[in-house]
Design a protein around this motif. Structure first.
Motif, PDB file in Angstrom:
ATOM      1  N   GLN A   1       0.871  -1.162   0.000  1.00 29.69           N
ATOM      2  CA  GLN A   1       0.000   0.000   0.000  1.00 29.69           C
ATOM      3  C   GLN A   1       0.911   1.214   0.000  1.00 29.69           C
ATOM      4  OE1 GLN A   1      -3.143   0.146   2.913  1.00 29.69           O
ATOM      5  NE2 GLN A   1      -3.600   2.303   2.508  1.00 29.69           N
ATOM      6  N   ILE A   2       0.889   1.961  -1.105  1.00 37.37           N
ATOM      7  CA  ILE A   2       1.853   3.051  -1.291  1.00 37.37           C
ATOM      8  C   ILE A   2       1.555   4.227  -0.377  1.00 37.37           C
ATOM      9  CG2 ILE A   2       2.822   4.676  -2.969  1.00 37.37           C
ATOM     10  CD1 ILE A   2       2.064   2.619  -5.153  1.00 37.37           C
ATOM     11  N   THR A   3       0.293   4.598  -0.262  1.00 36.00           N
ATOM     12  CA  THR A   3      -0.088   5.727   0.587  1.00 36.00           C
ATOM     13  C   THR A   3      -1.040   5.252   1.675  1.00 36.00           C
ATOM     14  OG1 THR A   3      -1.946   6.341  -0.861  1.00 36.00           O
ATOM     15  CG2 THR A   3       0.191   7.370  -1.311  1.00 36.00           C
ATOM     16  N   LYS A   4      -0.950   5.852   2.845  1.00 35.45           N
ATOM     17  CA  LYS A   4      -1.801   5.480   3.976  1.00 35.45           C
ATOM     18  C   LYS A   4      -2.152   6.725   4.773  1.00 35.45           C
ATOM     19  CE  LYS A   4       0.337   0.915   4.657  1.00 35.45           C
ATOM     20  NZ  LYS A   4       1.072   0.036   5.620  1.00 35.45           N
ATOM     21  N   GLY A   5      -3.323   6.681   5.415  1.00 35.96           N
ATOM     22  CA  GLY A   5      -3.716   7.782   6.279  1.00 35.96           C
ATOM     23  C   GLY A   5      -5.194   8.086   6.177  1.00 35.96           C
ATOM     24  N   SER A   6      -5.692   8.851   7.129  1.00 31.37           N
ATOM     25  CA  SER A   6      -7.107   9.228   7.142  1.00 31.37           C
ATOM     26  C   SER A   6      -7.335  10.445   6.260  1.00 31.37           C
ATOM     27  CB  SER A   6      -7.548   9.498   8.587  1.00 31.37           C
ATOM     28  OG  SER A   6      -7.379   8.348   9.379  1.00 31.37           O
ATOM     29  N   TRP A   7      -6.993  10.299   5.003  1.00 30.69           N
ATOM     30  CA  TRP A   7      -7.140  11.348   3.998  1.00 30.69           C
ATOM     31  C   TRP A   7      -7.156  10.690   2.623  1.00 30.69           C
ATOM     32  CZ3 TRP A   7      -2.725  10.675   1.150  1.00 30.69           C
ATOM     33  CH2 TRP A   7      -1.596  10.189   1.830  1.00 30.69           C
ATOM     34  N   ASP A   8      -7.590  11.449   1.624  1.00 33.88           N
ATOM     35  CA  ASP A   8      -7.759  10.904   0.277  1.00 33.88           C
ATOM     36  C   ASP A   8      -6.683  11.378  -0.685  1.00 33.88           C
ATOM     37  OD1 ASP A   8     -10.147   9.375   0.552  1.00 33.88           O
ATOM     38  OD2 ASP A   8     -11.328  11.214   0.548  1.00 33.88           O
ATOM     39  N   VAL A   9      -6.170  10.444  -1.496  1.00 34.43           N
ATOM     40  CA  VAL A   9      -5.433  10.807  -2.706  1.00 34.43           C
ATOM     41  C   VAL A   9      -6.479  11.249  -3.720  1.00 34.43           C
ATOM     42  CG1 VAL A   9      -4.046   9.941  -4.629  1.00 34.43           C
ATOM     43  CG2 VAL A   9      -3.511   9.237  -2.283  1.00 34.43           C
ATOM     44  N   THR A  10      -6.332  12.434  -4.259  1.00 29.33           N
ATOM     45  CA  THR A  10      -7.335  12.958  -5.189  1.00 29.33           C
ATOM     46  C   THR A  10      -6.914  12.853  -6.651  1.00 29.33           C
ATOM     47  OG1 THR A  10      -6.453  15.209  -4.946  1.00 29.33           O
ATOM     48  CG2 THR A  10      -8.245  14.553  -3.469  1.00 29.33           C
ATOM     49  N   ASP A  11      -5.599  12.651  -6.893  1.00 29.75           N
ATOM     50  CA  ASP A  11      -5.131  12.522  -8.270  1.00 29.75           C
ATOM     51  C   ASP A  11      -3.776  11.826  -8.277  1.00 29.75           C
ATOM     52  OD1 ASP A  11      -5.064  12.795 -11.052  1.00 29.75           O
ATOM     53  OD2 ASP A  11      -4.047  14.723 -10.944  1.00 29.75           O
TER      54      ASP A  11
ATOM     55  N   ASN B   1      13.630   5.798 -10.771  1.00 36.54           N
ATOM     56  CA  ASN B   1      13.994   6.057  -9.377  1.00 36.54           C
ATOM     57  C   ASN B   1      12.990   5.503  -8.371  1.00 36.54           C
ATOM     58  OD1 ASN B   1      16.446   7.703  -9.805  1.00 36.54           O
ATOM     59  ND2 ASN B   1      15.019   9.114 -10.813  1.00 36.54           N
ATOM     60  N   GLY B   2      11.936   4.821  -8.884  1.00 35.51           N
ATOM     61  CA  GLY B   2      10.967   4.207  -7.985  1.00 35.51           C
ATOM     62  C   GLY B   2      10.164   5.196  -7.169  1.00 35.51           C
ATOM     63  N   LEU B   3       9.707   6.264  -7.806  1.00 31.84           N
ATOM     64  CA  LEU B   3       8.977   7.315  -7.112  1.00 31.84           C
ATOM     65  C   LEU B   3       7.602   7.530  -7.741  1.00 31.84           C
ATOM     66  CD1 LEU B   3      11.881   9.924  -6.813  1.00 31.84           C
ATOM     67  CD2 LEU B   3      11.114   8.314  -5.044  1.00 31.84           C
ATOM     68  N   ALA B   4       6.581   7.651  -6.906  1.00 33.07           N
ATOM     69  CA  ALA B   4       5.222   7.905  -7.383  1.00 33.07           C
ATOM     70  C   ALA B   4       4.793   9.297  -6.939  1.00 33.07           C
ATOM     71  CB  ALA B   4       4.260   6.868  -6.821  1.00 33.07           C
ATOM     72  N   TYR B   5       4.226  10.061  -7.857  1.00 34.98           N
ATOM     73  CA  TYR B   5       3.800  11.428  -7.567  1.00 34.98           C
ATOM     74  C   TYR B   5       2.272  11.501  -7.553  1.00 34.98           C
ATOM     75  CZ  TYR B   5       8.654  12.677  -8.456  1.00 34.98           C
ATOM     76  OH  TYR B   5      10.025  12.774  -8.397  1.00 34.98           O
TER      77      TYR B   5
ATOM     78  N   ASN C   1       8.079   7.043  -2.103  1.00 31.32           N
ATOM     79  CA  ASN C   1       9.107   6.070  -2.472  1.00 31.32           C
ATOM     80  C   ASN C   1       8.465   4.691  -2.504  1.00 31.32           C
ATOM     81  OD1 ASN C   1      11.300   4.048  -2.037  1.00 31.32           O
ATOM     82  ND2 ASN C   1      12.586   5.886  -2.044  1.00 31.32           N
ATOM     83  N   LEU C   2       8.474   4.035  -3.671  1.00 32.59           N
ATOM     84  CA  LEU C   2       7.800   2.747  -3.814  1.00 32.59           C
ATOM     85  C   LEU C   2       8.438   1.664  -2.952  1.00 32.59           C
ATOM     86  CD1 LEU C   2       7.037   2.597  -7.650  1.00 32.59           C
ATOM     87  CD2 LEU C   2       5.536   3.300  -5.789  1.00 32.59           C
ATOM     88  N   LYS C   3       9.727   1.786  -2.696  1.00 34.65           N
ATOM     89  CA  LYS C   3      10.422   0.761  -1.917  1.00 34.65           C
ATOM     90  C   LYS C   3      10.187   0.937  -0.423  1.00 34.65           C
ATOM     91  CE  LYS C   3      14.939  -1.462  -1.370  1.00 34.65           C
ATOM     92  NZ  LYS C   3      16.374  -1.455  -1.794  1.00 34.65           N
ATOM     93  N   SER C   4      10.389   2.139   0.069  1.00 37.95           N
ATOM     94  CA  SER C   4      10.264   2.369   1.506  1.00 37.95           C
ATOM     95  C   SER C   4       8.842   2.701   1.939  1.00 37.95           C
ATOM     96  CB  SER C   4      11.185   3.522   1.935  1.00 37.95           C
ATOM     97  OG  SER C   4      10.724   4.766   1.397  1.00 37.95           O
ATOM     98  N   GLY C   5       8.042   3.189   0.989  1.00 40.31           N
ATOM     99  CA  GLY C   5       6.677   3.586   1.312  1.00 40.31           C
ATOM    100  C   GLY C   5       6.571   4.961   1.933  1.00 40.31           C
ATOM    101  N   GLU C   6       7.691   5.654   2.087  1.00 43.39           N
ATOM    102  CA  GLU C   6       7.677   6.981   2.688  1.00 43.39           C
ATOM    103  C   GLU C   6       7.225   8.041   1.681  1.00 43.39           C
ATOM    104  OE1 GLU C   6      11.501   7.790   4.304  1.00 43.39           O
ATOM    105  OE2 GLU C   6      11.387   6.189   5.813  1.00 43.39           O
ATOM    106  N   SER C   7       6.413   8.983   2.169  1.00 45.44           N
ATOM    107  CA  SER C   7       5.931  10.081   1.335  1.00 45.44           C
ATOM    108  C   SER C   7       6.485  11.402   1.836  1.00 45.44           C
ATOM    109  CB  SER C   7       4.407  10.143   1.337  1.00 45.44           C
ATOM    110  OG  SER C   7       3.837   9.132   0.536  1.00 45.44           O
TER     111      SER C   7
END
Length: 723
Positions: free
Chosen positions: A365-375, A383-387, A404-410
């Protein structure tokens, strides 16, 4: 530097004294709807070059290549003089071939519906400097280079064609296309409107195959509209429009092999009462993926198959207790490694990004939290990065992030609080940021992928300075808790020269539709500001069902469209009416489309609360509206009759007490004028008085010429007379 000057100008506006305000200019409806006095500048036609170092954009009628790093023009791709030499006045869009040696030019476009159009396309050869028409056989739609740049495919008269650019030979791929019967390569009305795309074909990565949709509209019922257009005998325009619970088109997916000149039908299952929301080619090897939804839109499957024989397997499935939110272009991304893909899902209660392998197993799961990705913007695969864009800080704002797709950090890249979006270069080395807020008009800046700002492309400082010359009061955000314990977000614009000791009339504005948002920290001057000059308080509140607050908040209106939303707008009116500076006997509401549906319901079900309402192009009975949208949020009419009828304004017409203006265009292909006509018939039988404005030959947007000037002048006059 520019940012500081911009903020200072707006701060001066907010701090200026009342005696000084009285001498400032007043905004007029003409400023907003005719003169474009407050129109913000932007940067248009942006296209990254293959090297990711330069980009192109329109400069007037020229297409100019710029350096991301320096901002200087490094080449002029095409000039207005060159266009004129070949008899062309201007270009509205363009596309480079893969090798960037040719440019596909779009001119003379004519709209069909909201997104569909026909146009004349030309090929510009950058080596020979020649411009040639793509085809001499009539206008085309959605012309697209093959990945190898050797061919261009397009749609004409419901059939698919392609042109071999080396020989100029035109090849017809399909032959059975027929208006109101068979559509190849473009979508039917309801797909275009509710799934958000008109072009329905995709080249394979190797340029050997064209995957395309085929819509069989034969069983879909016709809707008829009269087109007057100054004719002695007006035309009757008929088109296929599936209403809630009625039959849809039968949709098939085919793959056409250019060498064999043969189409193969893909296996999407035996059910013909379903949707194919998107098609995408996988990478290494190339297979066709199809995103399938059932009729209720509560189950999604990603099918992957061979274009050679049409066989498919299910790569991924997801079910939802209510519905799967709208599938958009960014829903499914296959990575170049051929082993992974990214989707968005609400399965943890918020809209987030997920990484899967090609066996359908979740990797992360790339993004997590009580909020929405809108786009979801895209992936820097090297470089394994998602924007992506998210509403992580506040539902009322949008920020740019990189994960970062590997670490999952945003990490958040944007630094300005408000509404951010970004357009990245090929290779994700640079991005152009588009930022605005309630106090900052569009600010366009260039950044390195790390977020570091390189320079400003457009700061709209002149516009920021101009608004200081006018009587403008800023939006103020607020929240309140309804009697049901629901916290709602809103904004208000107080009257110019506001005096808290006085009592002011209120006009509420809203849209309120599922996953929509009107309460956002973004720039905008509208007729609300004119109303503020006239002594009105303008209020907007996003009720239950609106976006960026998670799945539970967004989907609680499922199966009962208009119930909770209307309760929330009535609660808003009561809350506003309790404020010491509000005259609670003078509260009105207005809205367009779903907002028109809401304003009708408000003045009917809240008859003792609202003094007046304006409803533009309103849905008055959900049985009149299209299948995809209505059933997504309300289910099928036969399964949920009360959900369709209990909050349809047509069934509450006898409750009207206040003043009501209904506005509709006769050529509205989206929300048919049938809605308003059937509703006023009920008002007549209930002996209720109403006002109505009908706009001949105008569609859902009601625009063209001086139409908007006249329309909003009517709105203003109606409010001043009746509120």
């Amino acid at each position: 530097m520019q940012k500081g000057r911009l903020a200072l100008g707006l701060a001066a506006l907010l701090l200026v004294g009342i005696p000084s305000l009285a001498q400032k200019k007043e905004i007029t409806i003409s400023d907003l709807m005719d003169k474009g006095t407050f129109r913000a500048k932007s940067v248009s036609g942006i296209s990254s070059m293959n090297d990711g170092v330069n980009y192109t954009a329109f400069s007037g009628s020229d297409i100019v290549e710029y350096s991301y790093k320096t901002g200087r023009a490094v080449d002029t791709i095409l000039t207005a003089a060159q266009l004129q030499k070949f008899g062309l006045k201007s270009v509205s869009d363009y596309e480079f071939s893969a090798d960037e040696k040719q440019v596909l030019l779009l001119t003379d476009s004519a709209p069909i519906y909201r997104r569909s159009f026909t146009a004349s396309y030309y090929i510009f050869n950058r080596t020979t400097k020649e411009i040639k028409p793509l085809s001499a056989s009539g206008k085309q739609s959605y012309a697209t280079f093959s990945p190898d740049g050797a061919k261009v495919a397009f749609v004409r008269s419901n059939n698919i064609f392609y042109v071999d650019l080396a020989t100029g030979k035109e090849v017809q791929v399909t032959t059975d296309g027929k208006f109101n019967s068979i559509i190849n390569g473009s979508t039917d009305w309801v797909y275009e409107e509710e799934f958000g795309f008109p072009k329905a074909f995709e080249w394979s990565p190797d340029s050997k195959t064209i995957a395309y949709y085929r819509f069989d509209e034969s069983r879909v019922k016709l809707f008829n509209m009269t087109k007057f257009e100054g004719k002695l005998y007006p035309d009757n325009y008929s088109y296929k429009y599936p209403k809630a619970g009625e039959q849809n088109s039968v949709v098939s997916i085919y793959c056409y092999n250019l060498a064999a000149a043969k189409s193969t039908k893909m296996n999407v299952g035996n059910e013909d009462n379903q949707y194919i929301a998107r098609i995408r080619w996988t990478k290494n090897p190339a297979k066709l993926a199809m995103v399938r939804l059932n009729r209720l839109q509560n189950q999604l499957d990603i099918l992957v198959g061979s274009s050679a024989d049409g066989t498919t397997t299910t790569l991924y499935s997801e079910k939802n207790d209510r519905y799967i939110s709208e599938v958009t272009d960014s829903y499914l991304t296959f990575l170049d490694n051929g082993t992974q893909f990214i989707i968005n899902s609400e399965k943890d209660g918020f809209n987030h990004l997920y990484l899967f392998d090609m066996n359908g197993k979740q990797v992360k799961q790339i993004t997590k939290g009580s909020w929405d990705v809108t786009d979801f913007i895209g992936v820097d695969q090297k470089n394994g990065l998602a924007y992506y864009i998210a509403a992580a800080k506040s539902p009322m704002q949008r920020e740019l992030y990189v994960a970062n797709l590997k670490s999952g950090e945003s990490r958040m890249l944007s630094t300005n609080a408000g509404t951010n979006k970004a357009v990245f270069s090929t290779g994700f080395k640079y991005y152009i940021s588009f930022f605005n807020s309630t106090t900052t008009p569009m600010l366009i800046t260039l950044h390195q992928a790390t977020g570091k700002q390189i320079r400003t492309l457009e700061d709209n400082a002149a516009l920021a300075q101009k608004v200081t010359e006018y009587n403008i009061t800023p939006k103020e955000f607020f929240t309140f808790v309804t009697p049901e314990g629901v916290t709602l977000n809103g904004w208000m614009i107080k009257p110019v020269n506001f005096d808290p000791a006085k009592k002011y009339p209120v006009l509420m504005t809203q849209y309120s539709g599922p996953n929509s948002q009107e309460v956002l920290d973004r720039w905008g001057l509208g007729w609300e500001n004119v109303l503020a000059q006239k002594g009105y308080l303008v209020v907007c509140v996003d009720g239950r069902g609106t976006g960026a607050r998670g799945e539970a908040f967004r989907k609680q209106t499922y199966g009962q469209l208009g119930k909770l939303e209307v309760i929330d707008q009535i609660s808003t009116a009561k809350y506003v009416g309790s404020l010491s500076y509000v005259d609670k006997s003078r509260i009105g509401i207005w809205g367009w489309s779903f907002g028109g549906f809401m304003s009708l319901n408000a003045i009917l079900q809240g008859a003792d609360i609202f003094k007046m309402a304006i409803a533009v192009a309103p849905v008055t009975n959900w049985r009149f509206y299209d299948s995809v949208y209505t059933e997504r949020f309300n289910g099928l009419p036969n399964d949920n009759p009360s959900g369709y009828d209990d909050n349809s304004p047509i069934n509450h017409a006898d409750k009207l007490k206040g003043k009501l203006l209904i506005v509709h265009g006769t050529a509205d292909d989206n929300v048919h004028i049938q809605n308003s006509f059937e509703f006023v018939s009920k008002l007549i039988q209930a002996n209720k008085q109403y006002d109505m404005m009908v706009y001949p030959d105008k569609n859902h947007s009601i625009y063209g010429g001086k139409t908007r000037l006249q329309l909003y002048t009517k709105f203003l006059n109606y409010v001043e007379t009746n509120l």
